[in-house]
Design a protein around this motif. Structure first.
Motif, PDB file in Angstrom:
ATOM      1  N   GLU A   1       3.316   5.812  -5.387  1.00 32.17           N
ATOM      2  CA  GLU A   1       3.036   4.720  -6.315  1.00 32.17           C
ATOM      3  C   GLU A   1       3.858   3.508  -5.914  1.00 32.17           C
ATOM      4  N   ILE A   2       3.426   2.355  -6.400  1.00 31.62           N
ATOM      5  CA  ILE A   2       4.148   1.101  -6.203  1.00 31.62           C
ATOM      6  C   ILE A   2       4.773   0.744  -7.539  1.00 31.62           C
TER       7      ILE A   2
ATOM      8  N   GLU B   1       0.840  -1.192   0.000  1.00 30.21           N
ATOM      9  CA  GLU B   1       0.000   0.000   0.000  1.00 30.21           C
ATOM     10  C   GLU B   1       0.877   1.244   0.000  1.00 30.21           C
ATOM     11  N   SER B   2       0.527   2.174  -0.853  1.00 30.08           N
ATOM     12  CA  SER B   2       1.188   3.477  -0.910  1.00 30.08           C
ATOM     13  C   SER B   2       0.102   4.546  -0.837  1.00 30.08           C
TER      14      SER B   2
END
Length: 300
Positions: free
Chosen positions: A243-244, A238-239
């Protein structure tokens, strides 16, 4: 009329008295008074004098024997020597009562040993004889009581410190050699967690969650091997504000569910990744157009 008296009138009676006194027979002999101790008193006195001399000789002999056995000299007694700096004791010594000393040190080049059948206790007292610091070495454990415990190098650098608030490790590296690793009941704060070269690093929480937090980011890097993250139920990335990013030459998701739509009836090897409204991913056979909407049954 004058009268004169002749001295012969007084002389004759005196001579007669003297002669009469000398001619009188003496009925008593000369009286003799004895001076000194005689009889049984004299014998008792000699006996006590002889006994006193014997006691003096025995006492003198015992004193000489004690001086010889204890090795009394001008410098001290036995292995105990009296010097200008204090007392110097050579060899093994046994103290049956408490020992009070300002300083205890061994000879130059020799070690100092403390031996006890049970334990050795060192107490530091204040002026009111209240214990401030205590060190107990027993057959089962070594116990130290005090407000703070510190371990420093010869140069004075702090290696280890412990008090009621925190425990500080000042060494550059902390190594844990136990087979089961290290257990931390609560949180741990460290800038770097690293395994030894060619060894595995495992962070595990058998019954609870494992949380890694940092205000400026968390970096997990495996320079010469693989990195695995395994869980039983869910693995969540989770961000909140960013962003991931998955940056790799190959990204594999081998266990994604497959859709059931096959427009041509033949099995294809090309798929497209579809995302449900709940965030679930699934694979769908690629066609001339998108086939994700046809296989929405996977999202249920």
């Amino acid at each position: 009329m004058s009268a004169s008296l002749s001295p012969h009138l007084f002389q004759m009676p005196q001579e007669q008295y003297t002669h009469h006194r000398s001619t009188m027979p003496s009925s008593e002999g000369p009286q003799v008074y004895k001076v000194g101790i005689y009889g049984w008193r004299k014998r008792c006195l000699y006996f006590f004098v002889l006994l006193l001399m014997i006691l003096i000789l025995v006492n003198l002999a015992m004193t000489i024997w004690i001086l010889k056995v204890m090795n009394f000299t001008i410098d001290g007694m036995g292995n105990l020597r009296i010097t200008e700096e204090g007392l110097k004791l050579e060899g093994d010594s046994e103290f049956l009562q408490p020992l009070y000393a300002k300083e205890i040190q061994s000879r130059p080049g020799n070690a100092l040993y403390f031996k006890s059948a049970r334990n050795v206790t060192v107490n530091i007292l204040n002026e009111q004889t209240k214990v401030l610091t205590r060190l107990i070495t027993g057959p089962k454990a070594v116990e130290a009581y005090g407000k703070k415990f510190e371990v420093k190098t010869v140069s004075g650098k702090l290696l280890f410190s412990a008090d009621s608030n925190e425990v500080v490790v000042g060494a550059e590296r902390l190594r844990v050699l136990g087979a089961e690793g290290t257990v931390f009941p609560k949180s741990i704060e460290t800038p770097n967690v690293r395994a030894d070269p060619f060894k595995e690093l495992r962070l595990e929480s058998p019954t609870r969650s494992l949380v890694m937090e940092a205000p400026k980011g968390v970096e997990i890097n495996a320079e010469a091997g693989n990195m695995e993250a395994t869980c039983r139920t869910e693995l969540r990335l989770e961000s909140k504000d960013g962003e991931i990013k998955l940056d790799a030459a190959k990204i594999k998701l081998p266990r994604l569910p497959h859709g059931s739509y096959t427009p041509t009836g033949t099995r294809q090897k090309v798929f497209e990744i579809c995302v449900c409204a709940n965030g679930r991913l699934f694979l769908s056979q690629a066609g001339t157009g998108s086939t994700c909407q046809i296989n929405t049954s996977v999202c249920l």
